[in-house]
Design a protein around this motif. Structure first.
Motif, mmCIF file in Angstrom:
data_model
loop_
_atom_site.group_PDB
_atom_site.id
_atom_site.type_symbol
_atom_site.label_atom_id
_atom_site.label_comp_id
_atom_site.label_asym_id
_atom_site.label_seq_id
_atom_site.Cartn_x
_atom_site.Cartn_y
_atom_site.Cartn_z
ATOM 1 N N SER A 85 0.832 -1.199 0.000
ATOM 2 C CA SER A 85 0.000 0.000 0.000
ATOM 3 C C SER A 85 0.871 1.253 0.000
ATOM 4 O O SER A 85 0.624 2.194 -0.759
ATOM 5 C CB SER A 85 -0.918 -0.017 1.221
ATOM 6 N N LYS A 86 1.896 1.262 0.846
ATOM 7 C CA LYS A 86 2.816 2.404 0.892
ATOM 8 C C LYS A 86 3.553 2.569 -0.433
ATOM 9 O O LYS A 86 3.744 3.689 -0.919
ATOM 10 C CB LYS A 86 3.822 2.229 2.033
ATOM 11 N N MET A 87 3.968 1.464 -1.017
ATOM 12 C CA MET A 87 4.678 1.515 -2.291
ATOM 13 C C MET A 87 3.768 2.069 -3.387
ATOM 14 O O MET A 87 4.185 2.905 -4.187
ATOM 15 C CB MET A 87 5.184 0.129 -2.676
ATOM 16 N N MET A 88 2.527 1.639 -3.396
ATOM 17 C CA MET A 88 1.591 2.127 -4.411
ATOM 18 C C MET A 88 1.317 3.625 -4.221
ATOM 19 O O MET A 88 1.209 4.368 -5.203
ATOM 20 C CB MET A 88 0.289 1.323 -4.362
ATOM 21 N N ASN A 89 1.213 4.071 -2.963
ATOM 22 C CA ASN A 89 1.027 5.504 -2.693
ATOM 23 C C ASN A 89 2.236 6.303 -3.161
ATOM 24 O O ASN A 89 2.094 7.381 -3.739
ATOM 25 C CB ASN A 89 0.787 5.749 -1.202
ATOM 26 N N LEU A 90 3.426 5.774 -2.921
ATOM 27 C CA LEU A 90 4.651 6.438 -3.355
ATOM 28 C C LEU A 90 4.690 6.556 -4.876
ATOM 29 O O LEU A 90 4.975 7.627 -5.421
ATOM 30 C CB LEU A 90 5.876 5.676 -2.847
ATOM 31 N N VAL A 91 4.394 5.470 -5.553
ATOM 32 C CA VAL A 91 4.393 5.486 -7.022
ATOM 33 C C VAL A 91 3.335 6.451 -7.535
ATOM 34 O O VAL A 91 3.564 7.191 -8.497
ATOM 35 C CB VAL A 91 4.183 4.056 -7.580
ATOM 36 N N SER A 92 2.194 6.489 -6.876
ATOM 37 C CA SER A 92 1.133 7.405 -7.268
ATOM 38 C C SER A 92 1.576 8.852 -7.108
ATOM 39 O O SER A 92 1.352 9.692 -7.995
ATOM 40 C CB SER A 92 -0.119 7.138 -6.437
ATOM 41 N N ASP A 93 2.227 9.168 -5.979
ATOM 42 C CA ASP A 93 2.723 10.524 -5.758
ATOM 43 C C ASP A 93 3.791 10.895 -6.783
ATOM 44 O O ASP A 93 3.821 12.025 -7.288
ATOM 45 C CB ASP A 93 3.288 10.663 -4.343
ATOM 46 N N LEU A 94 4.679 9.954 -7.077
ATOM 47 C CA LEU A 94 5.714 10.217 -8.092
ATOM 48 C C LEU A 94 5.078 10.473 -9.456
ATOM 49 O O LEU A 94 5.536 11.333 -10.207
ATOM 50 C CB LEU A 94 6.689 9.038 -8.174
ATOM 51 N N ASN A 95 4.028 9.755 -9.762
ATOM 52 C CA ASN A 95 3.328 9.936 -11.028
ATOM 53 C C ASN A 95 2.629 11.290 -11.056
ATOM 54 O O ASN A 95 2.674 12.004 -12.063
ATOM 55 C CB ASN A 95 2.333 8.803 -11.262
ATOM 56 N N ASP A 96 1.981 11.662 -9.944
ATOM 57 C CA ASP A 96 1.254 12.936 -9.880
ATOM 58 C C ASP A 96 2.179 14.133 -10.038
ATOM 59 O O ASP A 96 1.810 15.137 -10.647
ATOM 60 C CB ASP A 96 0.493 13.048 -8.555
ATOM 61 N N THR A 97 3.398 14.048 -9.491
ATOM 62 C CA THR A 97 4.335 15.170 -9.578
ATOM 63 C C THR A 97 5.142 15.176 -10.876
ATOM 64 O O THR A 97 5.874 16.119 -11.128
ATOM 65 C CB THR A 97 5.315 15.155 -8.385
ATOM 66 N N GLY A 98 5.029 14.130 -11.663
ATOM 67 C CA GLY A 98 5.732 14.077 -12.940
ATOM 68 C C GLY A 98 7.112 13.450 -12.852
ATOM 69 O O GLY A 98 7.805 13.334 -13.860
ATOM 70 N N VAL A 99 7.526 13.071 -11.655
ATOM 71 C CA VAL A 99 8.855 12.485 -11.477
ATOM 72 C C VAL A 99 8.936 11.126 -12.170
ATOM 73 O O VAL A 99 9.953 10.787 -12.782
ATOM 74 C CB VAL A 99 9.201 12.362 -9.974
ATOM 75 N N LEU A 100 7.883 10.376 -12.085
ATOM 76 C CA LEU A 100 7.871 9.052 -12.710
ATOM 77 C C LEU A 100 8.022 9.159 -14.226
ATOM 78 O O LEU A 100 8.778 8.405 -14.842
ATOM 79 C CB LEU A 100 6.572 8.325 -12.341
ATOM 80 N N GLU A 101 7.327 10.104 -14.816
ATOM 81 C CA GLU A 101 7.436 10.313 -16.262
ATOM 82 C C GLU A 101 8.841 10.775 -16.644
ATOM 83 O O GLU A 101 9.409 10.316 -17.643
ATOM 84 C CB GLU A 101 6.404 11.353 -16.712
ATOM 85 N N ALA A 102 9.416 11.662 -15.828
ATOM 86 C CA ALA A 102 10.776 12.143 -16.095
ATOM 87 C C ALA A 102 11.771 10.993 -16.002
ATOM 88 O O ALA A 102 12.669 10.862 -16.845
ATOM 89 C CB ALA A 102 11.144 13.254 -15.129
ATOM 90 N N ALA A 103 11.625 10.156 -14.962
ATOM 91 C CA ALA A 103 12.534 9.012 -14.806
ATOM 92 C C ALA A 103 12.389 8.046 -15.966
ATOM 93 O O ALA A 103 13.384 7.519 -16.480
ATOM 94 C CB ALA A 103 12.253 8.304 -13.475
#
Length: 159
Positions: A38-56
């Protein structure tokens, strides 16, 4: 009497049975690690919302171009000069006794403090004051150090 066993048949599960076993193992793993997941999914969700996931993700897709740019930057003359200077300074510092370095740095700090005190007084120093101050053992020690430092530096520049 029974016949002896001459061959052992190994049970090999089918592909479907293997997949079913993997799903069962995954269900058990999910149930045991619900909080972590659950924590991991929240982290990934936050990274996606801020655009960090897309940048990475974009960086991973362009890793060869990024590596080429980074190597190009590292090969520029100013960067290689910095690296060479750091290596040279590290070599010199490694040959100097750490106690001497500490003493010198502490002396410089005290000298800066004394210099700041003088700046606050705003007094003028005349030639006679310079001659008198040479009799002060602390000043004489510092002047002697400076003169011998310059002498040693001159010898080093000659080599």
């Amino acid at each position: 009497m029974a016949q002896p066993i001459t061959t052992i048949q190994k049970y090999v599960p089918t592909k479907e049975e293997q997949n079913q076993q993997k799903l069962e193992d995954l269900k058990i793993l999910l149930a045991e690690n619900e909080d972590s997941l659950s924590k991991m999914m929240n982290l990934v969700s936050d990274l996606n919302d801020t655009g960090v996931l897309e940048a990475a993700n974009s960086m991973l897709q362009s890793k060869e171009k990024i590596a080429k740019i980074a190597l190009g930057q590292m090969n520029r003359e100013p960067v290689t000069n910095i690296i060479n200077n750091i290596m040279g300074a590290a070599g010199v510092l490694s040959s100097v006794d750490p106690e001497v370095t500490t003493k010198l740095i502490n002396s410089v700090t005290k000298g800066i403090d004394e210099g700041n005190k003088h700046l606050k007084k705003d007094e003028k120093i005349g030639i006679l004051d310079l001659v008198k101050v040479l009799k002060d053992p602390d000043v004489n020690r510092a002047v002697g150090f400076g003169i011998n430092f310059l002498k040693g530096m001159g010898k080093g520049l000659k080599e």
